[in-house]
Design a protein around this motif. Sequence first.
Motif, PDB file in Angstrom:
ATOM      1  N   THR A  99       0.824  -1.206   0.000  1.00 50.16           N
ATOM      2  CA  THR A  99       0.000   0.000   0.000  1.00 50.16           C
ATOM      3  C   THR A  99       0.858   1.256   0.000  1.00 50.16           C
ATOM      4  O   THR A  99       0.374   2.332  -0.307  1.00 50.16           O
ATOM      5  N   GLU A 155     -10.292  12.213  14.085  1.00 48.27           N
ATOM      6  CA  GLU A 155      -9.627  11.092  13.431  1.00 48.27           C
ATOM      7  C   GLU A 155      -9.646   9.847  14.309  1.00 48.27           C
ATOM      8  O   GLU A 155      -9.601   8.734  13.823  1.00 48.27           O
ATOM      9  N   SER A 215      -0.735   2.127   3.763  1.00 50.47           N
ATOM     10  CA  SER A 215      -0.738   3.312   2.917  1.00 50.47           C
ATOM     11  C   SER A 215       0.274   4.349   3.426  1.00 50.47           C
ATOM     12  O   SER A 215       1.108   4.036   4.255  1.00 50.47           O
ATOM     13  N   GLU A 272      -1.306  11.318   3.980  1.00 47.87           N
ATOM     14  CA  GLU A 272      -2.527  11.610   4.727  1.00 47.87           C
ATOM     15  C   GLU A 272      -3.474  10.408   4.758  1.00 47.87           C
ATOM     16  O   GLU A 272      -4.442  10.391   5.501  1.00 47.87           O
ATOM     17  N   ASN A 273      -3.194   9.391   3.931  1.00 48.53           N
ATOM     18  CA  ASN A 273      -4.053   8.199   3.941  1.00 48.53           C
ATOM     19  C   ASN A 273      -3.543   7.123   4.887  1.00 48.53           C
ATOM     20  O   ASN A 273      -4.112   6.049   4.954  1.00 48.53           O
ATOM     21  N   ARG A 274      -2.441   7.416   5.590  1.00 52.73           N
ATOM     22  CA  ARG A 274      -1.854   6.403   6.459  1.00 52.73           C
ATOM     23  C   ARG A 274      -2.854   6.005   7.535  1.00 52.73           C
ATOM     24  O   ARG A 274      -3.528   6.852   8.126  1.00 52.73           O
ATOM     25  N   SER A 275      -2.970   4.725   7.758  1.00 51.69           N
ATOM     26  CA  SER A 275      -3.912   4.268   8.782  1.00 51.69           C
ATOM     27  C   SER A 275      -3.383   2.988   9.400  1.00 51.69           C
ATOM     28  O   SER A 275      -2.445   2.382   8.897  1.00 51.69           O
TER      29      SER A 275
END
Lengths: 284, 225
Positions: free
Chosen positions: A59, B121, B146, B149-152
Motif C-alpha cells: 500500500t 480522526e 498506505s 494523509e491516507n496512512r492508517s
Amino acid sequence: MNPEHIQKIIEDHHNGNQTGLISILEEIQTKYSYLPEEALKMVAQKLKCSLVDLYAVATFYKAFSLKPRGKHLISVCLGTACHVRGGERIASEFQRQLGIKPGETTSDNQITLEAVNCLGACAIGPIVVVDGHYFSNVTAQKVKEIIHKARTGLDRVDIRSDEKIFPVEVSCPRCNHSLMDKNKYIDGYPSIRVTVSFNLKHGWLRLSCLYGSFSVDHEYEVPVDEIVNFFCPHCHAELRSSSSCVECGAPMVPLLVRGGGGTVQICSRRGCKGHMLDLTGVNV
Amino acid sequence: MITLYLNGLEVSVEEGMTILEAARFMGFPIPTLCHQDGLSPYGACRLCVVEIGEEPKTKLVSSCTYPVEEGLHVRTASQRVMHARRMILELLLGSCPQSKTIQDLASMYNIRQQRFRQEYENCILCGLCVRMCEEQMMAKAIGFRSRGENRSIGTPFDIQSEDCRRCGACIYICPACQLRCTYTEPERAICGSCVNLSPPCLEKEEFKDMMCYMEPCVACEIKKG
C-alpha cells in the motif's frame, strides 16, 4: 490468478531470505495489473514474512494497486507546471467523460484514470500519458480523441499525427551492411530484416522501421515473452548488446542508425516495448 | 556511566539509556503518548521533545529515541520546548478532540483554546497498538497501511486477521482510547475513564468545535458575557 505463476515468480526472485520482495510484487503487478489477495498471502508464506508487513509495502508504493486495473492506463499530470496550464480542467474533463474518479476503473475494465504529480515533461504541459504514449499541450477539446485512441489501442499509431514516430534506417553494427529490405514494406516504409532463432527454430523477422511502432512480420510465430536471439542476415553475427532492457531485463539488440552515427536498441523479448535511441551529436 | 547536564544539574546515568529514561529517573517529568515501557521506542508523537546542546546551537530532539551522550546539555522544560510541546498538543487535540488522555495533557499545559479544525480522526498514528501486537502479543495482526494523509492502522485488506486472538491489548494501550470510551455500555467498558466526557455545552453552530475540557470553558464564558 494461477498459483503456479505466482510460485514461479517467487522462485525466480527469491534466494532463501526476505530479499527481492519489491521485484516479486512488481512482476505480479505486471502480470495481473494488480496484486490479488491470494497472491500476497502466498508471497507472505513463501518469504516467511508477515502479511501485515507485506501489506504495508504494497500500500505504500503507488506503483502497486490492490484493485484490478483497466486494460489501458490514462495518467493526467497535475504537477505545478501542468496545473497552472489547466491540468485540473483536463482531469475533470476526463472524469466527466469516463464517469470515474482518479484511481478508479471504468465498469468495462478498459480504462483506469490516474492523477499523477509530475511526469517530467513540464515544458510541453499539460501532459497526459496513455499506456506510455505522451500527449502534449492537451486541451479539454482533445480529451475525447485521447479516450478514443486509448480504447482502440495506441500500438497502431497514426504516423502523421504523432511527431514522435519517425522512420530510421539501420545497419548491422558488425559488418555495417544495411538491414533495410525494400522488397517488403511495413507501416508504409521499407522493413528491417533480421534473422532470429528461438526454441530450435530459425527464420527471418521483419520489423517496422518506424521508431515507436511495434509492427512485425515473421516466418515463425514468436510466443509472447519469449527472448529471441537476433542475427545479421549478412555476416551472421549475433546482435546482442551488453546492456539489458530497463523494462524486462532481457538483453537488448543494437542496430546502427545510418547517417546518424548512433544506435537504436530494441528489447529482444517478444511483446516488450523497451527500446531506446542513442544518437551522439545529433539533435533529436 | 555517562555524565550529562539535565536542566543544569550534573547527573550520571548508565550508558545506553535514552534522555527520557534518564530524565524520568532523575525526577524530571516529560510527557509522552507513544512511549511505553516494554515496547521499543518509536518517536511518533513528538511530545517528549527536549532541547539539547548549548546556546546558540541548540536543537529539539525526541528524548524517547535519543541516547544519552557524555557532557550533553539537556533542557526538558525550556521556553522553546514548552512552545513546541503546546503546538504539538494543539495539533493532536485537533485530530483527536475526544481523547481523555490528550485533553488532560492539554489542560495540564494550559491550552485554553483550540485553534485548529477538529477532525475526529480517533487515531494519532502513535503505533503503540502495532508495537504492542507485535512485541508483547507476538501476533502481528495489525500494522500501518498506505502513506501520507491516507496512512492508517488496521489489518490487511480490512478483514478479520487470522493472527488476531482478540486479546484487546491494542485497545487497552491506545491513548486516543476511542474504542474504550465509545463502548456502547460505558459501565462495562474496559477502562471507564471516558465517563466524564461531555459534549459541547453550547448548542450553537459557531461554537460546535469548542469542548468543555477547557478550563475555563470558552463557550461558557462567551455565553455568560
